[in-house]
Scaffold this motif. Sequence first.
Motif, short mmCIF file in Angstrom:
data_model
loop_
_atom_site.label_atom_id
_atom_site.label_comp_id
_atom_site.label_asym_id
_atom_site.label_seq_id
_atom_site.Cartn_x
_atom_site.Cartn_y
_atom_site.Cartn_z
N ILE A 152 16.80 6.15 -5.07
CA ILE A 152 17.04 6.06 -3.62
C ILE A 152 17.74 7.34 -3.14
O ILE A 152 18.31 8.07 -3.94
CB ILE A 152 17.86 4.78 -3.29
CG1 ILE A 152 17.75 4.42 -1.79
CG2 ILE A 152 19.32 4.92 -3.72
CD1 ILE A 152 18.19 2.99 -1.46
N GLY A 153 17.69 7.59 -1.84
CA GLY A 153 18.34 8.80 -1.29
C GLY A 153 17.67 10.03 -1.88
O GLY A 153 16.44 10.13 -1.93
N GLY A 154 18.48 10.94 -2.38
CA GLY A 154 17.94 12.16 -2.96
C GLY A 154 17.08 11.91 -4.19
O GLY A 154 16.29 12.77 -4.58
N SER A 155 17.19 10.76 -4.78
CA SER A 155 16.36 10.43 -5.95
C SER A 155 15.05 9.77 -5.53
O SER A 155 14.34 9.21 -6.36
CB SER A 155 17.15 9.51 -6.89
OG SER A 155 18.30 10.18 -7.36
N SER A 204 18.33 8.34 -11.10
CA SER A 204 19.61 8.19 -10.41
C SER A 204 20.58 9.20 -10.98
O SER A 204 20.84 9.20 -12.19
CB SER A 204 20.16 6.77 -10.59
OG SER A 204 21.46 6.69 -10.06
N LYS A 205 21.10 10.04 -10.11
CA LYS A 205 22.05 11.05 -10.59
C LYS A 205 23.21 10.36 -11.32
O LYS A 205 23.59 10.74 -12.41
CB LYS A 205 22.54 11.87 -9.39
CG LYS A 205 23.51 12.96 -9.75
CD LYS A 205 23.85 13.84 -8.57
CE LYS A 205 25.00 14.77 -8.94
NZ LYS A 205 25.41 15.66 -7.87
N THR A 206 23.75 9.33 -10.70
CA THR A 206 24.93 8.67 -11.26
C THR A 206 24.57 7.54 -12.21
O THR A 206 25.37 7.13 -13.05
CB THR A 206 25.75 8.06 -10.11
OG1 THR A 206 24.86 7.21 -9.35
CG2 THR A 206 26.33 9.11 -9.21
N THR A 209 23.96 3.56 -8.94
CA THR A 209 23.60 3.15 -7.57
C THR A 209 23.00 1.75 -7.59
O THR A 209 22.00 1.50 -8.27
CB THR A 209 22.64 4.19 -6.94
OG1 THR A 209 23.28 5.46 -7.01
CG2 THR A 209 22.31 3.86 -5.50
N GLN A 347 18.10 13.22 5.47
CA GLN A 347 19.17 13.14 4.49
C GLN A 347 19.76 14.52 4.23
O GLN A 347 20.97 14.71 4.21
CB GLN A 347 18.69 12.54 3.16
CG GLN A 347 19.87 12.30 2.22
CD GLN A 347 19.53 12.23 0.74
OE1 GLN A 347 18.45 12.63 0.32
NE2 GLN A 347 20.45 11.73 -0.06
N GLU A 351 23.27 14.14 5.92
CA GLU A 351 24.26 13.84 4.87
C GLU A 351 25.07 15.09 4.54
O GLU A 351 26.21 15.00 4.11
CB GLU A 351 23.56 13.28 3.61
CG GLU A 351 24.51 12.59 2.66
CD GLU A 351 23.80 11.79 1.56
OE1 GLU A 351 23.54 10.59 1.76
OE2 GLU A 351 23.52 12.36 0.50
N VAL A 506 29.47 8.05 2.81
CA VAL A 506 28.60 6.94 2.38
C VAL A 506 29.36 5.94 1.52
O VAL A 506 28.83 4.89 1.16
CB VAL A 506 27.35 7.44 1.61
CG1 VAL A 506 26.54 8.40 2.46
CG2 VAL A 506 27.74 8.10 0.30
N LYS A 510 29.50 1.29 0.71
CA LYS A 510 29.22 0.83 -0.67
C LYS A 510 30.33 -0.10 -1.15
O LYS A 510 30.08 -1.15 -1.72
CB LYS A 510 29.11 2.02 -1.63
CG LYS A 510 27.87 2.86 -1.47
CD LYS A 510 27.82 3.92 -2.58
CE LYS A 510 26.77 4.98 -2.30
NZ LYS A 510 26.80 6.10 -3.24
O1 F6P Z 1 23.47 8.10 -0.16
C1 F6P Z 1 24.48 8.43 -1.04
C2 F6P Z 1 23.95 9.02 -2.31
O2 F6P Z 1 25.01 9.31 -3.14
C3 F6P Z 1 23.09 10.27 -2.08
O3 F6P Z 1 23.81 11.42 -1.94
C4 F6P Z 1 22.20 10.22 -3.25
O4 F6P Z 1 21.07 11.02 -3.05
C5 F6P Z 1 21.88 8.75 -3.33
O5 F6P Z 1 23.08 8.11 -2.98
C6 F6P Z 1 21.40 8.27 -4.67
O6 F6P Z 1 22.34 8.53 -5.68
P1 F6P Z 1 21.94 8.46 -7.19
O7 F6P Z 1 20.89 9.48 -7.47
O8 F6P Z 1 23.21 8.72 -7.95
O9 F6P Z 1 21.41 7.08 -7.50
#
Ligand code: F6P
Length: 545
Positions: A152-155, A204-206, A209, A347, A351, A506, A510
């Motif tokens: 989602i988002g950047g992913s 997902s970067k983190t 999410t 975004q 963002e 953001v 959450k």
């Molecule tokens: O919308 C907040 C955010 O942290 C974005 O910056 C990011 O692209 C998105 O959520 C998804 O995050 P992740 O890639 O860590 O799942």
Amino acid sequence: MSALTESAAWRALTSLAAADAATTLSQRFKDDPARAQRYSAEACGLYLDYSKQRLGDDGIAALLALAEQQQVPQWIARMHAGEAINVTEHRAVGHIALRAPRDAGLQMAGEPVMPLVHEVLDRMFAFADTLRNGAWRGATGERISDVVNIGIGGSDFGPRMVWEALAESDTMPRAHFVANVDGAQLSDVLAKLAPTRTLFVVTSKTFTTEETMTNAGAARRWLTAALGDAAVFQHFVGVSTARAATEAFGIAPDNVFEFWDWVGGRYSLWSAVSLANIVALGPERFRELLAGAHAMDEHFRNAPLATNLPVLMALIAVWNSNFLGAASQVVAPYAQRLSHFVGWLQQLEMESNGKGVDREGRKVDYATTPVLWGDVGSNAQHAFFQMLHQGPALNPVDFILPVAATNALPEQQPLLIANCLAQSAALMRGKNAAQVRAELEAQGLSGTALDDAISHRVFSGNRPSNTLLLPRLDAFHLGALCALYEHRTFVLGVLWNINAFDQWGVELGKQLAHQVVAAQSGSAATDDDGLDPSTRRLLERIDGR
Ligand code: F6P
């Protein structure tokens, strides 16, 4: 008053804006026959016509002085030097490294990163080849026909936009994108797929999410219900900066493709985040995309401010919103295949620059990013263009027009082009009462019927726009276009003295979602569940109480 609004460059622009009403765009074209040529710039095959901006040479000079005052060249150099310019997260900002050649020698926070970047690129290309040539198969030995990116988002936004822009109807394997935690999206995609032929890319970067983890869990249950737990190995790969979390999810370490914390989510489409596209569109197409973006990076780094496309576009945006009081920024790509471009850009820009404090944490006393919105032409002409032409507010438009068709009906392209050019001309020229009167009289109208009709048909005109021409919508020019907007966003942050690379705004939503989930499951007592009365009442109502 902030240092920025008190600065010499800002004050010079404020006085020029006060004189804006003394002339019009049409007048500017009459005064300067070479205006269309002079107010244009070109790089990487992209041609920018900014002659329909309410700017003269004095305005351009004052904007360039603002860029110098805000040290745009120095910030560009700092980004390329890999300094920790994301000041609130103490991180370098390295998306330029993701598209740089192997021997570029770039460092992020003092670490050489090109070997890391190209190691992952090589692994992804090899992985894509095995999928495309059938060496990698699903658990039952079938070839993979569908790749589902869950993120989602950047992913999600970037890869989805690139897929829509470049995929052909017969592209195989097919890519799909699932972002929304609304189960409708995943269930609609899965309904069309066979578990035996489906590969999931959890992006997902983190890797924390909530929406992505929820969808990934549901996809895993769908797969294992058909093929058993062991099938996860051949049917799930992960893309993340958090390797341990991917392993905890059950993805084999060899099937994880990394990126790094110096890549912001909304700047990550050049990384492993695009794995589904690398598989589906093929490595060659992705290389072209990277090459286009890199070409724009080099232009951004080396071109003088006055001919630097991202810098010019950022300066024009500041002029329109901070000095002419524009209500928003519209983006209208005249290309159906860019139907997801505005979503990606929203975004990227909002963002990044939707901030109310400057880099030092002081409240700003000037507008930062305006609302950015839009849709593809010619559809948008039948939706919101009425407001752009006759509404009281100023909403500058970026028209984006790939010139040559890349579809099976090129004979329709001239009409698409004509529509795009006609809209920017109409916004600029307008139509005055005398012209309307003459038109209506020619149609036989007279008397009060004629008088009453006039004001409704007048267009004020003098409404600014940029037009960006691309030779065609291919991977190279799409890469250059995206990098152009990324750098425009960065320069805007520099001009406004804000950090374009964090997104603390953001987080609160959450956190509160967790509270609401706790209240929904009854694990928090209603009186001290931390919810406000309105939220609690809505929950009761949803529960039928
Ligand atoms: O919308 C907040 C955010 O942290 C974005 O910056 C990011 O692209 C998105 O959520 C998804 O995050 P992740 O890639 O860590 O799942």
